[in-house]
Write a protein that holds these residues in place. Structure first.
Motif, PDB file in Angstrom:
ATOM      1  N   ILE A 284       0.840  -1.198   0.000  1.00 51.35           N
ATOM      2  CA  ILE A 284       0.000   0.000   0.000  1.00 51.35           C
ATOM      3  C   ILE A 284       0.874   1.247   0.000  1.00 51.35           C
ATOM      4  O   ILE A 284       0.647   2.193  -0.759  1.00 51.35           O
ATOM      5  N   GLY A 285       1.903   1.225   0.842  1.00 51.35           N
ATOM      6  CA  GLY A 285       2.801   2.372   0.888  1.00 51.35           C
ATOM      7  C   GLY A 285       3.571   2.555  -0.410  1.00 51.35           C
ATOM      8  O   GLY A 285       3.609   3.652  -0.978  1.00 51.35           O
ATOM      9  N   ILE A 286       4.145   1.464  -0.910  1.00 48.72           N
ATOM     10  CA  ILE A 286       4.962   1.548  -2.125  1.00 48.72           C
ATOM     11  C   ILE A 286       4.092   1.801  -3.351  1.00 48.72           C
ATOM     12  O   ILE A 286       4.515   2.466  -4.304  1.00 48.72           O
ATOM     13  N   GLY A 287       2.866   1.296  -3.341  1.00 49.76           N
ATOM     14  CA  GLY A 287       1.976   1.475  -4.480  1.00 49.76           C
ATOM     15  C   GLY A 287       1.628   2.923  -4.754  1.00 49.76           C
ATOM     16  O   GLY A 287       1.258   3.279  -5.880  1.00 49.76           O
ATOM     17  N   ALA A 288       1.738   3.784  -3.741  1.00 50.66           N
ATOM     18  CA  ALA A 288       1.432   5.201  -3.929  1.00 50.66           C
ATOM     19  C   ALA A 288       2.561   5.956  -4.611  1.00 50.66           C
ATOM     20  O   ALA A 288       2.353   7.028  -5.181  1.00 50.66           O
ATOM     21  N   MET A 289       3.757   5.401  -4.583  1.00 51.03           N
ATOM     22  CA  MET A 289       4.927   6.140  -5.066  1.00 51.03           C
ATOM     23  C   MET A 289       4.876   6.457  -6.560  1.00 51.03           C
ATOM     24  O   MET A 289       5.169   7.597  -6.957  1.00 51.03           O
ATOM     25  N   SER A 404      -1.948 -13.206  -5.688  1.00 48.67           N
ATOM     26  CA  SER A 404      -1.921 -12.182  -6.727  1.00 48.67           C
ATOM     27  C   SER A 404      -3.096 -11.218  -6.593  1.00 48.67           C
ATOM     28  O   SER A 404      -2.959 -10.016  -6.824  1.00 48.67           O
ATOM     29  N   THR A 405      -4.257 -11.755  -6.207  1.00 49.47           N
ATOM     30  CA  THR A 405      -5.431 -10.899  -6.014  1.00 49.47           C
ATOM     31  C   THR A 405      -5.184  -9.883  -4.911  1.00 49.47           C
ATOM     32  O   THR A 405      -5.398  -8.671  -5.087  1.00 49.47           O
ATOM     33  N   LEU A 406      -4.730 -10.371  -3.761  1.00 49.77           N
ATOM     34  CA  LEU A 406      -4.498  -9.470  -2.629  1.00 49.77           C
ATOM     35  C   LEU A 406      -3.343  -8.508  -2.916  1.00 49.77           C
ATOM     36  O   LEU A 406      -3.351  -7.360  -2.448  1.00 49.77           O
ATOM     37  N   GLN A 407      -2.386  -8.956  -3.698  1.00 48.30           N
ATOM     38  CA  GLN A 407      -1.277  -8.077  -4.085  1.00 48.30           C
ATOM     39  C   GLN A 407      -1.782  -6.894  -4.902  1.00 48.30           C
ATOM     40  O   GLN A 407      -1.410  -5.737  -4.650  1.00 48.30           O
ATOM     41  N   GLN A 408      -2.650  -7.166  -5.862  1.00 50.24           N
ATOM     42  CA  GLN A 408      -3.163  -6.088  -6.693  1.00 50.24           C
ATOM     43  C   GLN A 408      -4.116  -5.175  -5.927  1.00 50.24           C
ATOM     44  O   GLN A 408      -4.160  -3.966  -6.157  1.00 50.24           O
ATOM     45  N   VAL A 409      -4.892  -5.760  -5.009  1.00 50.94           N
ATOM     46  CA  VAL A 409      -5.771  -4.933  -4.177  1.00 50.94           C
ATOM     47  C   VAL A 409      -4.952  -3.933  -3.372  1.00 50.94           C
ATOM     48  O   VAL A 409      -5.288  -2.742  -3.275  1.00 50.94           O
ATOM     49  N   SER A 410      -3.853  -4.413  -2.776  1.00 44.52           N
ATOM     50  CA  SER A 410      -3.032  -3.519  -1.948  1.00 44.52           C
ATOM     51  C   SER A 410      -2.371  -2.432  -2.791  1.00 44.52           C
ATOM     52  O   SER A 410      -2.270  -1.274  -2.367  1.00 44.52           O
ATOM     53  N   LEU A 411      -1.918  -2.765  -4.003  1.00 43.46           N
ATOM     54  CA  LEU A 411      -1.338  -1.746  -4.875  1.00 43.46           C
ATOM     55  C   LEU A 411      -2.374  -0.707  -5.286  1.00 43.46           C
ATOM     56  O   LEU A 411      -2.077   0.490  -5.386  1.00 43.46           O
ATOM     57  N   THR A 412      -3.611  -1.169  -5.525  1.00 40.69           N
ATOM     58  CA  THR A 412      -4.688  -0.238  -5.851  1.00 40.69           C
ATOM     59  C   THR A 412      -4.960   0.707  -4.696  1.00 40.69           C
ATOM     60  O   THR A 412      -5.094   1.925  -4.873  1.00 40.69           O
ATOM     61  N   PHE A 413      -5.037   0.141  -3.494  1.00 37.44           N
ATOM     62  CA  PHE A 413      -5.257   0.988  -2.325  1.00 37.44           C
ATOM     63  C   PHE A 413      -4.086   1.939  -2.100  1.00 37.44           C
ATOM     64  O   PHE A 413      -4.266   3.009  -1.511  1.00 37.44           O
ATOM     65  N   GLY A 414      -2.900   1.555  -2.564  1.00 32.88           N
ATOM     66  CA  GLY A 414      -1.770   2.465  -2.457  1.00 32.88           C
ATOM     67  C   GLY A 414      -1.988   3.727  -3.271  1.00 32.88           C
ATOM     68  O   GLY A 414      -1.764   4.842  -2.785  1.00 32.88           O
ATOM     69  N   VAL A 415      -2.431   3.561  -4.528  1.00 26.66           N
ATOM     70  CA  VAL A 415      -2.723   4.729  -5.372  1.00 26.66           C
ATOM     71  C   VAL A 415      -3.839   5.566  -4.748  1.00 26.66           C
ATOM     72  O   VAL A 415      -3.753   6.802  -4.669  1.00 26.66           O
ATOM     73  N   VAL A 416      -4.888   4.867  -4.288  1.00 24.36           N
ATOM     74  CA  VAL A 416      -6.025   5.580  -3.684  1.00 24.36           C
ATOM     75  C   VAL A 416      -5.596   6.286  -2.400  1.00 24.36           C
ATOM     76  O   VAL A 416      -5.972   7.437  -2.156  1.00 24.36           O
ATOM     77  N   PHE A 443       3.343  11.619   1.387  1.00 22.24           N
ATOM     78  CA  PHE A 443       4.405  10.614   1.494  1.00 22.24           C
ATOM     79  C   PHE A 443       4.542  10.108   2.931  1.00 22.24           C
ATOM     80  O   PHE A 443       4.766   8.906   3.157  1.00 22.24           O
ATOM     81  N   TYR A 444       4.403  10.991   3.910  1.00 24.49           N
ATOM     82  CA  TYR A 444       4.500  10.550   5.302  1.00 24.49           C
ATOM     83  C   TYR A 444       3.366   9.589   5.660  1.00 24.49           C
ATOM     84  O   TYR A 444       3.556   8.618   6.395  1.00 24.49           O
ATOM     85  N   VAL A 445       2.188   9.854   5.125  1.00 29.98           N
ATOM     86  CA  VAL A 445       1.038   8.981   5.403  1.00 29.98           C
ATOM     87  C   VAL A 445       1.268   7.588   4.833  1.00 29.98           C
ATOM     88  O   VAL A 445       1.091   6.574   5.528  1.00 29.98           O
ATOM     89  N   VAL A 446       1.660   7.501   3.569  1.00 26.71           N
ATOM     90  CA  VAL A 446       1.817   6.180   2.957  1.00 26.71           C
ATOM     91  C   VAL A 446       3.025   5.441   3.527  1.00 26.71           C
ATOM     92  O   VAL A 446       3.027   4.201   3.581  1.00 26.71           O
ATOM     93  N   ALA A 447       4.048   6.175   3.971  1.00 25.69           N
ATOM     94  CA  ALA A 447       5.181   5.519   4.631  1.00 25.69           C
ATOM     95  C   ALA A 447       4.738   4.852   5.927  1.00 25.69           C
ATOM     96  O   ALA A 447       5.308   3.833   6.342  1.00 25.69           O
ATOM     97  N   GLY A 448       3.703   5.423   6.559  1.00 18.11           N
ATOM     98  CA  GLY A 448       3.164   4.821   7.771  1.00 18.11           C
ATOM     99  C   GLY A 448       2.624   3.416   7.536  1.00 18.11           C
ATOM    100  O   GLY A 448       2.728   2.543   8.409  1.00 18.11           O
ATOM    101  N   PHE A 449       2.042   3.179   6.359  1.00 19.13           N
ATOM    102  CA  PHE A 449       1.556   1.838   6.036  1.00 19.13           C
ATOM    103  C   PHE A 449       2.720   0.845   5.976  1.00 19.13           C
ATOM    104  O   PHE A 449       2.614  -0.281   6.469  1.00 19.13           O
ATOM    105  N   CYS A 450       3.821   1.259   5.358  1.00 15.67           N
ATOM    106  CA  CYS A 450       5.000   0.393   5.309  1.00 15.67           C
ATOM    107  C   CYS A 450       5.507   0.078   6.713  1.00 15.67           C
ATOM    108  O   CYS A 450       5.893  -1.060   7.022  1.00 15.67           O
TER     109      CYS A 450
END
Length: 470
Positions: A284-289, A404-416, A443-450
């Motif tokens: 989720i964190g990395i997906g936002a980058m 793979s499903t959960l991986q893509q869900v988390s990447l999607t939530f990263g962008v969102v 960036f600080y918010v999404v780093a919190g997920f990591c």
């Protein structure tokens, strides 16, 4: 670990290298597409007369389509054979790319991205399944690292290539470059990939496909349109509630079905569960980058698309450097310590991106991105490998679909999550156009997920994954 065991981690057969390289061809095309479009978002927003932040829909529509159709990938591979499905998936993805390049409205682009997602939903999971079923467990760490070396060329090449195309040509060309890669991938699969399938596959769990698709797509859609204010809060909550209802119904259905589409019982395997829970938060964190960084450089810093691309590729270059040594690091430290300490470094380097300012020396920005990409790459290799450490070959198909499903869900939530955090920062500061400070807060918010993913690694046994590293 002994020197002999560490050397064993590096042993990998010629057949495994060839298979991994062919699968990486598809992964290369997908990652190249994702990183090129991220750099081109501001130019595409101008072409469609849309808000640049709101162009996240071009990313999330693709990811939502991936999440909705990935659950069927394992069954499709077992029923029709890995070669047939893999080859067809590459063809569908390539066709979707051609249509994206000819989009004249944002709605047309979103529809074409959904078609791309349908191809990608089969392409990458089935490709990974080809690898999992054709290599020994002792080769798995090295095979995963070998797989992602060519695939990481996409994020390295994508940003500067996308910047150059957008600056000196048309953004439409960013999709057409997938055509020769797709044709090459189809040829390689036809010549070299074995057609592996189950001898007597069970019937497709249609009810599970509908319920899981509605749950995944509905939940992500509710968050996306609710965060962007495209519908009222009540409408977004209604869609979200419907999605959660479908998820609950799927859980009830999966416990009673002999072969559910997404086998939730796999979550009882500790190594798989830790990889899913911790890996999802980290992604989720990395997906936002890929969404935040190009916008920060182009809107916050005022850089051109070409200059932005030349900067953002640094993170992927750092990841590329890590891959040859990933197996040795994991072999020395073990999975538990790698995920714990490396996850902490990955979270801190992502948060450091929030401190970027136009006055920063370019060398310092490059250093942060290179170091961050280096350690994030190691983290993903460890997650993607430990997930399959304690699974039998009979479980690989179901595990690949669920993972793979959960991986893509988390990447999607990263962008969102990145878009929501950026919009919230703009609202709180009263900014109509995002500033560098707004991007920093996001960036600080999404780093919190990591950072939240790090303690979960402690649930692993100290010798977790020992069968994979000797």
């Amino acid at each position: 670990m002994s020197e002999q065991a560490v050397r064993g981690v590096h042993a990998i057969s010629r057949t495994t290298r060839l298979t991994a390289s062919i699968v990486a061809c598809a992964l290369f095309m997908q990652t190249l597409d994702s990183t090129v479009i991220s750099t081109a978002l501001p130019a595409m927003a101008r072409a469609f007369h849309a808000d640049a932040v709101g162009m996240s829909v071009a990313l999330t529509s693709y990811l939502i389509s991936l999440a909705a159709f990935i659950p069927a990938s394992g069954w499709m591979a077992d029923r029709y054979g890995t070669r047939q499905v893999f080859r067809a998936a590459i063809a569908v993805f390539t066709l979707g790319s051609v249509l994206c390049g000819r989009a004249d409205t944002l709605g047309f682009l979103v529809a074409a991205r959904v078609l791309q997602g349908m191809g990608g939903a089969m392409m990458v999971p089935v490709g990974r399944l080809v690898l999992l079923r054709s290599v020994a467990k002792t080769e798995l760490v090295a095979a995963m690292a070998w797989l992602t070396i060519p695939a990481l060329l996409g994020p390295v090449i994508g940003p500067p290539l996308g910047g150059l195309i957008v600056t000196y040509a048309s953004w439409r060309w960013i999709f057409d470059i997938n055509v020769p890669i797709g044709l090459l991938g189809i040829a390689l699969v036809t010549w070299f990939v074995h057609d592996v399938r189950e001898p007597r596959p069970v019937g497709l769990d249609w009810r599970g496909l509908v319920l899981s698709g509605l749950a995944l797509a509905g939940l992500m859609l509710a968050v996306e349109i609710g965060a962007r204010g495209l519908v009222s809060l009540g409408a977004a909550l209604t869609i979200g509630a419907g999605a959660l209802t479908c998820a609950a119904l799927y859980g009830w259905h999966a416990r009673r079905h002999p072969a559910p589409l997404l086998d939730l019982s796999l979550m009882r395997v500790p190594t798989f569960a830790v990889s899913v829970y911790a890996g999802s938060l980290f992604r989720i964190g990395i997906g936002a980058m890929p969404f935040l960084l190009p916008l920060m450089l182009q809107i916050g810093f005022g850089d051109s698309a070409a200059r932005s691309g030349m900067v953002t590729f640094a993170g992927s270059a750092g990841a590329l450097v890590m891959k040859p040594v990933a197996t040795r690091v994991i072999g020395r430290l073990g999975f538990r310590r790698t995920l714990l300490w490396n996850g902490l470094i990955g979270a801190l380097t992502l948060g450091a991106c929030g401190a970027f300012r136009p006055a920063w020396p370019l060398a310092a920005i490059y250093a942060v991105l290179l170091i961050g990409g280096f350690f994030r790459s190691l983290q993903f290799t460890a997650f993607n490998t430990i997930a399959y450490a304690d699974l039998s070959r009979a479980q690989m198909s179901a595990a690949t679909s669920l993972y793979s499903t959960l991986q893509q869900v988390s990447l999607t939530f990263g962008v969102v999550a990145g878009a929501i955090a950026l919009q919230a920062a703009m609202t709180l500061r009263g900014h109509a156009v995002p500033s560098t400070g707004d991007f920093g807060a996001a960036f600080y918010v999404v780093a919190g997920f990591c950072l939240l993913s790090v303690p979960i690694a402690l649930a692993l046994r100290r010798d977790a994954g020992a069968s994979l590293i000797g």
